[in-house]
Design an enzyme around this catalytic site. Sequence first.
Site, mmCIF file in Angstrom:
data_model
loop_
_atom_site.group_PDB
_atom_site.id
_atom_site.type_symbol
_atom_site.label_atom_id
_atom_site.label_comp_id
_atom_site.label_asym_id
_atom_site.label_seq_id
_atom_site.Cartn_x
_atom_site.Cartn_y
_atom_site.Cartn_z
ATOM 1 N N LYS A 1 20.759 -11.345 41.483
ATOM 2 C CA LYS A 1 22.140 -11.425 40.608
ATOM 3 C C LYS A 1 22.339 -12.466 40.877
ATOM 4 O O LYS A 1 22.719 -12.818 41.728
ATOM 5 C CB LYS A 1 22.406 -9.500 41.157
ATOM 6 C CG LYS A 1 21.884 -8.666 40.960
ATOM 7 C CD LYS A 1 21.987 -7.285 41.427
ATOM 8 C CE LYS A 1 23.663 -6.993 41.901
ATOM 9 N NZ LYS A 1 23.684 -5.726 41.791
HETATM 10 O O1 LIG Z 1 27.815 -2.874 43.024
HETATM 11 C C1 LIG Z 1 28.420 -3.057 42.836
HETATM 12 C C2 LIG Z 1 29.341 -1.883 42.512
HETATM 13 O O2 LIG Z 1 28.559 -0.509 41.329
HETATM 14 C C3 LIG Z 1 30.813 -1.520 42.536
HETATM 15 O O3 LIG Z 1 31.233 -0.605 42.689
HETATM 16 P P1 LIG Z 1 32.574 -0.085 42.856
HETATM 17 O O4 LIG Z 1 33.227 -1.338 41.820
HETATM 18 O O5 LIG Z 1 32.549 1.232 42.913
HETATM 19 O O6 LIG Z 1 32.902 -1.191 44.425
#
Ligand SMILES: O=C[C@H](O)COP(=O)(O)O
Length: 396
Positions: A73
């Site tokens: 990533k």
């Molecule tokens: O990989 C990252 C997550 O999907 C971030 O999610 P979030 O906006 O709930 O922190």
Amino acid sequence: MSGKDIESAYWELVVKDIQDAYKLVEPIYDQRDGGDGYVSVEVSPRLADNTEGTIEAAKYLHKVVDRPNVYIKIPATASCITSIKELIFSLARYEAVIDAYSDGLEASGLSDLSRVTSVASFFVSRVDTLIDKLLEKIGTPEALDLRGKAAVAQAALAYQLYQKKFSGPRWEALAKKGARKQRLLWASTSVKNPAYPDTLYVAPLIGPDTVSTMPDQALLAFIDHGTVSRTIDTNVSEAEGIYSALEKLGIDWAYIGSQLEDEGVESFKKSFDSRLDTLQEKANSLKSEKTIAAKVLILPSFPAAAMDFSRLVATIGGTSVHRRRTPPSSQVLALQCILLFDSIPFAHYAWGGLVFISTSFACYPLFAGFRSYRIPVRIGSAHAIYATVRIVRQWF
Ligand SMILES: O=C[C@H](O)COP(=O)(O)O
């Protein structure tokens, strides 16, 4: 961890984790002929502004994880866009990500592109979190009515872009060589505003070639009352209407994208730093751990006192590290002893059948038996070390 810096130790742990996860999803990867069954690992967010460093880190991870189904990533920041693909918050950046993928496929020189796969990780809920704040500042009924709608509208338009970009002559030429479309992956799908439906960022974003990543909260909600049906392109004109209504209200999509990207990179860096700090603390505490061979001479002059060994070990926070034989509980005697650290008589105390290490150390009980115990020993009040105390001789 000796001789390693903390970050290298961190990556060693991460690589092991990823390889273990690989085993879990390998059957899916095989069944779907590489279409699914991937494990992803992020390059260090500290490199988000460093193109060369990111490319090197991605190559390194790909090499050391050494599994065909690993996704590396990479944040889709301006610096990393050449190497692609997560932390996407805007349509403009998403388009650049798709172009980077196609450029990469074209530049690869491979005649068979079928083993190259990729996802573009589009963040959803955070868009509403930021835009809702701005709408509340505007405060008109029209603005307030648009709260909770921006993220899904933009995601639906991202899917339109996906369909447009993965069709037409450029894409067809790549597809002839076996190229696979870069799928859209929805990230940040949990609802942040409890006033919104708990499947808000999952239910309207279902469609072919999409991947929805869900934390437990979103997954359980969808399992409980979600419906699986193609929704991603059923309300495109409504999504377009919301997108332009927001623009008319003064929402600057470019600002939203760059603001969320900055915040996203910052928060990834923070979590990364805090993980390294935790590892550093652990490494420091291990470094101060010492094994002290303590000779305990049990003198024969005290009466027996019954005790339960395992309860006692738990009470003093010790861990049994070596056991020659288990002394029958309720039969072991801890008597007055002379404890020798490096042959220096250290202390001797007897109290209620338990023996304590004392003098400049805080008191911790020691007891007899043919066992070794790892017990916490505090020097002064601050510095903790661990001593492995072996009972080497005893006489009754
Ligand atoms: O990989 C990252 C997550 O999907 C971030 O999610 P979030 O906006 O709930 O922190």
